[in-house]
Design a protein around this motif. Structure first.
Motif, PDB file in Angstrom:
ATOM      1  N   ASP A  14       0.827  -1.208   0.000  1.00 10.15           N
ATOM      2  CA  ASP A  14       0.000   0.000   0.000  1.00 10.15           C
ATOM      3  C   ASP A  14       0.861   1.257   0.000  1.00 10.15           C
ATOM      4  OD1 ASP A  14      -2.394  -1.376  -0.021  1.00 10.15           O
ATOM      5  OD2 ASP A  14      -2.480  -1.522   2.164  1.00 10.15           O
ATOM      6  N   ARG A  15       1.968   1.204   0.715  1.00 11.22           N
ATOM      7  CA  ARG A  15       2.863   2.366   0.758  1.00 11.22           C
ATOM      8  C   ARG A  15       3.483   2.632  -0.613  1.00 11.22           C
ATOM      9  NH1 ARG A  15       6.195   1.126   6.390  1.00 11.22           N
ATOM     10  NH2 ARG A  15       4.419   1.390   7.822  1.00 11.22           N
ATOM     11  N   ALA A  19       2.897   5.929  -2.840  1.00 13.54           N
ATOM     12  CA  ALA A  19       4.044   6.789  -3.146  1.00 13.54           C
ATOM     13  C   ALA A  19       4.328   6.889  -4.634  1.00 13.54           C
ATOM     14  CB  ALA A  19       5.284   6.277  -2.417  1.00 13.54           C
ATOM     15  N   THR A  20       4.015   5.825  -5.382  1.00 15.24           N
ATOM     16  CA  THR A  20       4.385   5.795  -6.801  1.00 15.24           C
ATOM     17  C   THR A  20       3.196   5.844  -7.751  1.00 15.24           C
ATOM     18  OG1 THR A  20       4.360   3.363  -6.930  1.00 15.24           O
ATOM     19  CG2 THR A  20       6.407   4.414  -6.210  1.00 15.24           C
ATOM     20  N   GLY A  21       1.985   5.710  -7.224  1.00 13.41           N
ATOM     21  CA  GLY A  21       0.815   5.785  -8.091  1.00 13.41           C
ATOM     22  C   GLY A  21       0.433   4.485  -8.761  1.00 13.41           C
ATOM     23  N   PHE A  22       1.251   3.445  -8.597  1.00 12.09           N
ATOM     24  CA  PHE A  22       0.967   2.147  -9.208  1.00 12.09           C
ATOM     25  C   PHE A  22       1.230   1.045  -8.187  1.00 12.09           C
ATOM     26  CE2 PHE A  22       2.112   4.795 -12.875  1.00 12.09           C
ATOM     27  CZ  PHE A  22       1.041   4.548 -13.723  1.00 12.09           C
ATOM     28  N   LEU A  71       7.817  10.710 -11.294  1.00 12.93           N
ATOM     29  CA  LEU A  71       7.518  10.333  -9.912  1.00 12.93           C
ATOM     30  C   LEU A  71       7.670  11.531  -8.982  1.00 12.93           C
ATOM     31  CD1 LEU A  71       9.252   6.830  -9.707  1.00 12.93           C
ATOM     32  CD2 LEU A  71       6.809   7.281  -9.395  1.00 12.93           C
ATOM     33  N   GLY A  72       8.688  12.349  -9.252  1.00 11.87           N
ATOM     34  CA  GLY A  72       8.876  13.554  -8.449  1.00 11.87           C
ATOM     35  C   GLY A  72       7.714  14.518  -8.593  1.00 11.87           C
TER      36      GLY A  72
END
Length: 262
Positions: A14-15, A19-22, A71-72
């Motif tokens: 889940d984290r 954090a990454t959208g995928f 990602l940033g």
């Protein structure tokens, strides 16, 4: 979700998703596809003992570069307050290197005898790293599989980087604006692909040789085939992206108070 002492904690998966959208499975599939391509390339190098398609290693690395600033941008736009200077910097880097991802699609040109693989013998240091075997030619079907896997990598890295940025735009300006900008960016990227394939320009030459680079860009803007390539390739990328990313289900508008993340 994990529970400790009556409190609920998100799992590692889940984290990563947040954090990454995928989800993790998505990243494993995308990274695995790149690993498969490199495995096929290594097998070809070991069998032929020729340089062949060795440049694909560098091209695949460049295709992954725009994912990092994407990602940033995604992470930055999720904050209540945005550092605009940092956002502009990340967006500029992303836009500059984004064409390297769809550029991989054009690697299929190497199936043509005119643009075939290099017959040059491998450097001694690289030859020693590969399993010893008698040199043999690579069959056409194997080269087709190798280059097809590279094309898939180009689509995956391009759509991943675009989706992250498109989500970020949608959070601030709505889905209509994000899709419109995505379409324009695909056109710009297609022009960049044409410059890379025909003019042999590299993204970093904007910094290392700015004057010469912009002169070449202006010259190639006047070449008809570049214009046709840009429009057709950009339209195909945009339509494929919409069909692949938005064709499966309808998502809520982030401006309506709901985000894309779980």
């Amino acid at each position: 979700m994990n529970s400790r002492s009556g409190k609920t904690y998100p799992s590692m998966g889940d984290r990563i998703h947040s954090a990454t959208g995928f989800p993790v499975l998505y990243w494993l599939a995308v990274i695995g596809c790149s690993g498969l391509s490199m495995s096929l390339l290594a097998a070809r190098l070991a069998a032929t003992r020729q340089v062949g398609h060795l440049s694909l290693v560098w091209d695949l690395f460049l295709a992954w570069l725009p994912v990092a600033p994407a990602l940033g941008i995604y992470h930055l736009c999720r904050r209540p307050r945005i550092n605009r200077l940092l956002l502009i910097l990340l967006a500029g880097v992303w836009l500059l290197f984004f064409p390297n991802a769809p550029y991989l699609i054009t690697e299929m040109i190497h199936l043509s005898p005119q643009y075939g693989p290099s017959p040059e013998i491998l450097p001694a240091w690289l030859d020693k790293l590969l399993p010893a075997m008698a040199p043999q030619s690579s069959p056409e079907w194997f080269d087709f599989l190798l280059l097809s896997s590279i094309v898939v990598n180009g689509l995956l890295t391009a759509f991943t980087a675009m989706r992250l940025v498109e989500r970020s735009i949608a959070r601030r300006g709505g889905r209509l604006m994000s899709l419109a900008l995505a379409g324009w960016i695909f056109l710009l990227a297609s022009f960049g692909v044409a410059l890379g394939r025909y003019a042999r320009l590299n993204s970093w030459e904007v910094f290392t040789q700015p004057i010469e680079t912009f002169e070449k860009i202006f010259q190639w803007m006047q070449v008809p085939r570049v214009g046709v390539f840009t429009l057709v390739f950009g339209a195909l990328l945009a339509m494929f992206y919409i069909a692949a990313v938005h064709g499966g289900r309808r998502e809520p508008d982030p401006q309506a108070g709901r985000g894309f993340e779980r």
